[in-house]
Design a protein around this motif. Structure first.
Motif, PDB file in Angstrom:
ATOM      1  N   ALA A 228       0.785  -1.329   0.019  1.00 21.55           N
ATOM      2  CA  ALA A 228      -0.094   0.042   0.062  1.00 21.55           C
ATOM      3  C   ALA A 228       0.847   1.381   0.013  1.00 21.55           C
ATOM      4  CB  ALA A 228      -0.941   0.066   1.117  1.00 21.55           C
ATOM      5  N   VAL A 229       2.261   1.244   0.523  1.00 19.73           N
ATOM      6  CA  VAL A 229       3.004   2.390   0.567  1.00 19.73           C
ATOM      7  C   VAL A 229       3.497   2.658  -0.962  1.00 19.73           C
ATOM      8  CG1 VAL A 229       5.530   3.244   1.237  1.00 19.73           C
ATOM      9  CG2 VAL A 229       3.904   2.018   2.758  1.00 19.73           C
ATOM     10  N   TRP A 230       3.823   1.739  -1.618  1.00 16.16           N
ATOM     11  CA  TRP A 230       4.008   1.877  -2.992  1.00 16.16           C
ATOM     12  C   TRP A 230       2.940   2.249  -3.850  1.00 16.16           C
ATOM     13  CZ3 TRP A 230       8.817   0.805  -5.169  1.00 16.16           C
ATOM     14  CH2 TRP A 230       9.668  -0.048  -4.238  1.00 16.16           C
ATOM     15  N   TYR A 231       1.629   1.828  -3.296  1.00 14.87           N
ATOM     16  CA  TYR A 231       0.544   2.503  -4.511  1.00 14.87           C
ATOM     17  C   TYR A 231       0.404   3.776  -3.908  1.00 14.87           C
ATOM     18  CZ  TYR A 231      -1.148  -1.836  -6.023  1.00 14.87           C
ATOM     19  OH  TYR A 231      -1.218  -3.109  -6.622  1.00 14.87           O
ATOM     20  N   GLY A 232       0.512   4.259  -2.597  1.00 18.16           N
ATOM     21  CA  GLY A 232       0.240   5.690  -2.144  1.00 18.16           C
ATOM     22  C   GLY A 232       1.285   6.484  -2.853  1.00 18.16           C
ATOM     23  N   CYS A 233       2.632   6.129  -2.812  1.00 11.03           N
ATOM     24  CA  CYS A 233       3.717   7.043  -3.450  1.00 11.03           C
ATOM     25  C   CYS A 233       3.454   7.146  -4.760  1.00 11.03           C
ATOM     26  CB  CYS A 233       5.071   6.328  -3.064  1.00 11.03           C
ATOM     27  SG  CYS A 233       5.426   6.574  -1.466  1.00 11.03           S
ATOM     28  N   ALA A 234       2.902   6.232  -5.804  1.00 13.10           N
ATOM     29  CA  ALA A 234       2.968   6.250  -7.114  1.00 13.10           C
ATOM     30  C   ALA A 234       1.638   7.160  -7.288  1.00 13.10           C
ATOM     31  CB  ALA A 234       2.557   4.863  -7.651  1.00 13.10           C
ATOM     32  N   MET A 235       0.632   7.327  -6.558  1.00 10.82           N
ATOM     33  CA  MET A 235      -0.641   7.962  -6.484  1.00 10.82           C
ATOM     34  C   MET A 235      -0.208   9.486  -6.430  1.00 10.82           C
ATOM     35  SD  MET A 235      -3.863   5.538  -5.621  1.00 10.82           S
ATOM     36  CE  MET A 235      -3.163   5.061  -4.143  1.00 10.82           C
ATOM     37  N   SER A 342      -2.928  10.023   5.399  1.00 14.21           N
ATOM     38  CA  SER A 342      -3.539   9.265   6.372  1.00 14.21           C
ATOM     39  C   SER A 342      -3.588   7.855   5.857  1.00 14.21           C
ATOM     40  CB  SER A 342      -5.135   9.769   6.692  1.00 14.21           C
ATOM     41  OG  SER A 342      -5.487  10.888   6.936  1.00 14.21           O
ATOM     42  N   TYR A 343      -3.632   7.647   4.685  1.00 13.07           N
ATOM     43  CA  TYR A 343      -3.777   6.322   4.013  1.00 13.07           C
ATOM     44  C   TYR A 343      -2.277   5.669   4.278  1.00 13.07           C
ATOM     45  CZ  TYR A 343      -3.690   2.555   0.356  1.00 13.07           C
ATOM     46  OH  TYR A 343      -3.610   1.630  -0.337  1.00 13.07           O
ATOM     47  N   VAL A 344      -1.390   6.182   4.024  1.00 10.42           N
ATOM     48  CA  VAL A 344       0.135   5.803   4.040  1.00 10.42           C
ATOM     49  C   VAL A 344       0.399   5.702   5.279  1.00 10.42           C
ATOM     50  CG1 VAL A 344       2.703   6.097   3.488  1.00 10.42           C
ATOM     51  CG2 VAL A 344       0.884   6.442   1.906  1.00 10.42           C
ATOM     52  N   ARG A 345       0.143   6.396   6.265  1.00 11.34           N
ATOM     53  CA  ARG A 345       0.497   6.502   7.768  1.00 11.34           C
ATOM     54  C   ARG A 345      -0.113   5.244   8.331  1.00 11.34           C
ATOM     55  NH1 ARG A 345      -0.489   7.920  12.816  1.00 11.34           N
ATOM     56  NH2 ARG A 345       1.126   9.303  13.958  1.00 11.34           N
ATOM     57  N   GLU A 346      -1.534   4.765   7.819  1.00 10.05           N
ATOM     58  CA  GLU A 346      -2.355   3.880   8.624  1.00 10.05           C
ATOM     59  C   GLU A 346      -1.813   2.400   8.147  1.00 10.05           C
ATOM     60  OE1 GLU A 346      -6.326   6.502   9.078  1.00 10.05           O
ATOM     61  OE2 GLU A 346      -6.267   5.268   7.502  1.00 10.05           O
ATOM     62  N   VAL A 347      -1.301   2.529   7.082  1.00  7.77           N
ATOM     63  CA  VAL A 347      -0.918   1.174   6.790  1.00  7.77           C
ATOM     64  C   VAL A 347       0.430   0.542   7.170  1.00  7.77           C
ATOM     65  CG1 VAL A 347      -2.212   1.298   4.527  1.00  7.77           C
ATOM     66  CG2 VAL A 347       0.264   1.893   4.371  1.00  7.77           C
ATOM     67  N   VAL A 348       1.108   1.359   7.761  1.00  5.68           N
ATOM     68  CA  VAL A 348       2.328   0.772   8.576  1.00  5.68           C
ATOM     69  C   VAL A 348       2.431   0.776  10.142  1.00  5.68           C
ATOM     70  CG1 VAL A 348       3.753   1.792   6.694  1.00  5.68           C
ATOM     71  CG2 VAL A 348       3.611   3.135   8.524  1.00  5.68           C
ATOM     72  N   GLU A 349       3.393   0.047  10.670  1.00  6.52           N
ATOM     73  CA  GLU A 349       3.331  -0.138  12.181  1.00  6.52           C
ATOM     74  C   GLU A 349       3.734   1.508  12.729  1.00  6.52           C
ATOM     75  OE1 GLU A 349       5.288  -2.030   9.955  1.00  6.52           O
ATOM     76  OE2 GLU A 349       3.939  -3.810  10.253  1.00  6.52           O
ATOM     77  N   ALA A 350       3.283   1.716  13.721  1.00  7.93           N
ATOM     78  CA  ALA A 350       3.375   2.885  14.514  1.00  7.93           C
ATOM     79  C   ALA A 350       4.701   3.430  14.999  1.00  7.93           C
ATOM     80  CB  ALA A 350       2.584   2.874  15.963  1.00  7.93           C
ATOM     81  N   ASP A 351       5.576   2.687  14.812  1.00 10.19           N
ATOM     82  CA  ASP A 351       6.911   3.188  15.029  1.00 10.19           C
ATOM     83  C   ASP A 351       7.885   3.570  13.728  1.00 10.19           C
ATOM     84  OD1 ASP A 351       7.127   0.508  14.157  1.00 10.19           O
ATOM     85  OD2 ASP A 351       8.920  -0.159  15.399  1.00 10.19           O
ATOM     86  N   ILE A 352       6.948   3.177  12.528  1.00 10.65           N
ATOM     87  CA  ILE A 352       7.957   3.781  11.276  1.00 10.65           C
ATOM     88  C   ILE A 352       6.848   4.629  10.501  1.00 10.65           C
ATOM     89  CG2 ILE A 352       9.118   1.674  11.110  1.00 10.65           C
ATOM     90  CD1 ILE A 352       7.323   0.410   9.200  1.00 10.65           C
ATOM     91  N   PRO A 407      -4.989  -1.810  -2.029  1.00  5.45           N
ATOM     92  CA  PRO A 407      -5.709  -2.030  -0.803  1.00  5.45           C
ATOM     93  C   PRO A 407      -6.183  -0.868  -0.098  1.00  5.45           C
ATOM     94  CG  PRO A 407      -3.450  -2.132  -0.401  1.00  5.45           C
ATOM     95  CD  PRO A 407      -3.458  -1.885  -1.781  1.00  5.45           C
ATOM     96  N   GLU A 408      -7.332  -1.231   0.719  1.00  2.00           N
ATOM     97  CA  GLU A 408      -7.799  -0.127   1.557  1.00  2.00           C
ATOM     98  C   GLU A 408      -7.181  -0.134   2.911  1.00  2.00           C
ATOM     99  OE1 GLU A 408      -9.252   2.735   2.777  1.00  2.00           O
ATOM    100  OE2 GLU A 408     -10.942   2.212   1.252  1.00  2.00           O
ATOM    101  N   SER A 409      -7.376   1.142   3.762  1.00  2.00           N
ATOM    102  CA  SER A 409      -6.577   1.374   4.701  1.00  2.00           C
ATOM    103  C   SER A 409      -7.093   0.381   5.937  1.00  2.00           C
ATOM    104  CB  SER A 409      -6.938   2.709   5.463  1.00  2.00           C
ATOM    105  OG  SER A 409      -6.586   2.588   6.858  1.00  2.00           O
ATOM    106  N   PRO A 410      -6.311  -0.470   6.778  1.00  2.00           N
ATOM    107  CA  PRO A 410      -6.817  -1.442   7.792  1.00  2.00           C
ATOM    108  C   PRO A 410      -7.688  -0.710   8.804  1.00  2.00           C
ATOM    109  CG  PRO A 410      -4.454  -0.843   8.172  1.00  2.00           C
ATOM    110  CD  PRO A 410      -4.838  -0.125   6.890  1.00  2.00           C
ATOM    111  N   HIS A 411      -7.713   0.559   9.027  1.00  2.00           N
ATOM    112  CA  HIS A 411      -8.400   1.211   9.902  1.00  2.00           C
ATOM    113  C   HIS A 411      -9.819   1.550   9.641  1.00  2.00           C
ATOM    114  CE1 HIS A 411      -4.984   2.834  12.525  1.00  2.00           C
ATOM    115  NE2 HIS A 411      -4.456   1.823  11.899  1.00  2.00           N
ATOM    116  N   SER A 412     -10.063   1.121   8.377  1.00  2.00           N
ATOM    117  CA  SER A 412     -11.458   1.216   7.755  1.00  2.00           C
ATOM    118  C   SER A 412     -12.431   0.478   8.520  1.00  2.00           C
ATOM    119  CB  SER A 412     -11.544   0.906   6.275  1.00  2.00           C
ATOM    120  OG  SER A 412     -12.850   0.674   5.886  1.00  2.00           O
ATOM    121  N   MET A 413     -13.509   1.144   8.716  1.00  4.68           N
ATOM    122  CA  MET A 413     -14.768   0.450   9.428  1.00  4.68           C
ATOM    123  C   MET A 413     -15.426  -0.298   8.670  1.00  4.68           C
ATOM    124  SD  MET A 413     -15.818   3.801  11.789  1.00  4.68           S
ATOM    125  CE  MET A 413     -17.280   2.975  12.462  1.00  4.68           C
ATOM    126  N   ASN A 414     -15.200  -0.522   7.219  1.00  4.91           N
ATOM    127  CA  ASN A 414     -16.092  -1.425   6.476  1.00  4.91           C
ATOM    128  C   ASN A 414     -15.118  -2.504   5.659  1.00  4.91           C
ATOM    129  OD1 ASN A 414     -18.567   0.265   6.688  1.00  4.91           O
ATOM    130  ND2 ASN A 414     -17.486   1.883   5.805  1.00  4.91           N
TER     131      ASN A 414
END
Length: 414
Positions: A228-235, A342-352, A407-414
């Motif tokens: 998802a980071v790759w997708y986010g960076c490309a977009m 928000s999308y890229v921040r949410e798809v990785v672990e909190a410490d990175i 892929p969708e953000s893992p924080h999504s409610m749906n």
């Protein structure tokens, strides 16, 4: 009963204090990044005067504008590791100290008429500007809950178009009053004021302590294993390319195609970036409140609507239709900026998260830096604007394709 009431009063007090602290924090980082973007754009509106005073051509003088995003793009991906290690506030502090000094350095070099020193000051400033932007996004994103993250980040990133607009509007006034070099001091003064607000606020914010001690290679590997980071960076690269192509070439395009004055063509083109103040906040609200923290549908809509609009602008001969399309295009393409962070921040672990955001901003700023240069070369080579519009349209189509498979953000409610 009295103990229970006292506990409730304390809890309410802590909530109010935290809310005030967050408001103070977002105000501080907004003012700080608006000042740095003012600094980026300041030479653009007085470029001919800058060129005359420094005894260089306008083609050389324009590198004073490009220098900041250039050094930002080259260095930011590596400095994200230090954001994760030292923490957002400490990196902002280092960035603020640097931009205060480089603002003064830029003023001095401009007053002395030394182009090489002025260019060097802006290259150094670009490194700090990138650190401040990335750390500020991470700080705001970490200080709010998932349900409000995109909204808060969307509000914060309106500082960029606001700073650009202020840089364009205020520098000619400053130049006529006390000389254009003084415009560089705006960043130094505003940065000091903003940092005082940030410093006061972080003492009352619930911010997780930094625990990352991994190597740069380990952090890069951890971030880049998330597709998802790759997708986010490309977009982000595609969206920022579209955005800066339109910003940089539409005034000239309108002036040449419709024989408009520079003031009128610039005023009409200005509606495109101005729409970002609305859309960057709006995209976060839509994602958080209407879509249950889903980010991808906003990205899909932005690229889907932007693609036919750039084709329309390239082909139509009706000025009124072009201006209408610019308003809509300026709104929809900047929807991406409100959610992709928000999308890229949410798809990785909190410490990175700092490293992930650094990769994202590097990709976006690379698009912002390269698009005007590449499209300018296409225009000069062919003598026409159609190849430049085609370049922007192809990148937008790639962004659209990626948004449908991301892929969708893992924080999504749906």
């Amino acid at each position: 009963m009295s103990v229970h009431i006292a506990a409730q009063i304390k809890r309410v007090g802590r909530t109010l204090t935290a809310n005030r602290a967050f408001l103070e924090c977002i105000t501080g980082v907004w003012l700080l990044t608006a000042a740095t973007h003012h600094y980026i754009m300041a030479p653009a509106s007085v470029l001919s005067q800058v060129a005359t005073d420094l005894h260089i051509t306008s083609g050389v003088a324009v590198w004073l504008v490009s220098a900041v995003p250039a050094s930002w793009a080259v260095t930011n991906f590596a400095l994200g590791v230090w954001i994760d290690r030292l923490g957002d506030y400490r990196m902002i502090a280092l960035g603020v100290g640097t931009v205060i000094l480089t603002g003064v350095w830029s003023w001095w070099a401009a007053r002395q008429g030394v182009f090489s020193s002025l260019l060097g000051s802006r290259l150094v400033a670009g490194v700090a500007v990138g650190v401040i932007w990335t750390a500020s996004v991470n700080l705001i994103g970490g200080a709010v809950s998932d349900i409000n993250r995109a909204t808060a980040i969307g509000v914060f990133i309106t500082s960029a178009p606001a700073g650009f607009a202020l840089g364009q509007l205020s520098t000619p006034v400053i130049a006529s009053w006390i000389g254009w070099p003084a415009s560089f001091l705006v960043m130094s003064g505003a940065a000091g004021l903003a940092f005082a607000l940030i410093t006061d606020s972080v003492r009352h914010l619930a911010i997780d302590p930094t625990t990352n001690t991994a190597s740069m290679r380990a952090n890069f590997t951890a971030v880049l294993q998330h597709r998802a980071v790759w997708y986010g960076c490309a977009m982000a690269f595609a969206a920022y390319s579209y955005y800066l192509f339109m910003n940089s070439w539409m005034p000239t395009y309108l002036g040449q195609r419709f024989a408009l004055s520079a003031a009128l063509s610039g005023g009409l083109a200005a509606v495109f970036p101005a729409m970002g103040v609305l859309s960057r906040v709006g995209s976060g609200l839509i994602s958080d409140r209407l879509l249950g923290q889903r980010r991808v549908p906003v990205l899909q809509a932005a690229f889907l609507i932007s693609l036919p609009l750039i084709v329309l602008i390239a082909w139509t001969r009706w000025l009124a239709l072009i201006v209408t399309a610019l308003i809509v295009a300026g709104f929809v393409i900047q929807l991406t900026f409100g959610v992709v962070y928000s999308y890229v921040r949410e798809v990785v672990e909190a410490d990175i998260t700092g490293t992930a955001l650094a990769f994202l901003t590097t990709a976006g700023i690379s698009g912002a830096f390269s698009a005007p240069v590449i499209t300018g070369a296409l225009i000069e080579w062919t003598g026409a604007y159609l190849p430049a519009f085609t370049y922007a349209a192809v990148l937008t189509a790639i962004g659209l394709l990626l948004s449908w498979v991301a892929p969708e953000s893992p924080h999504s409610m749906n």
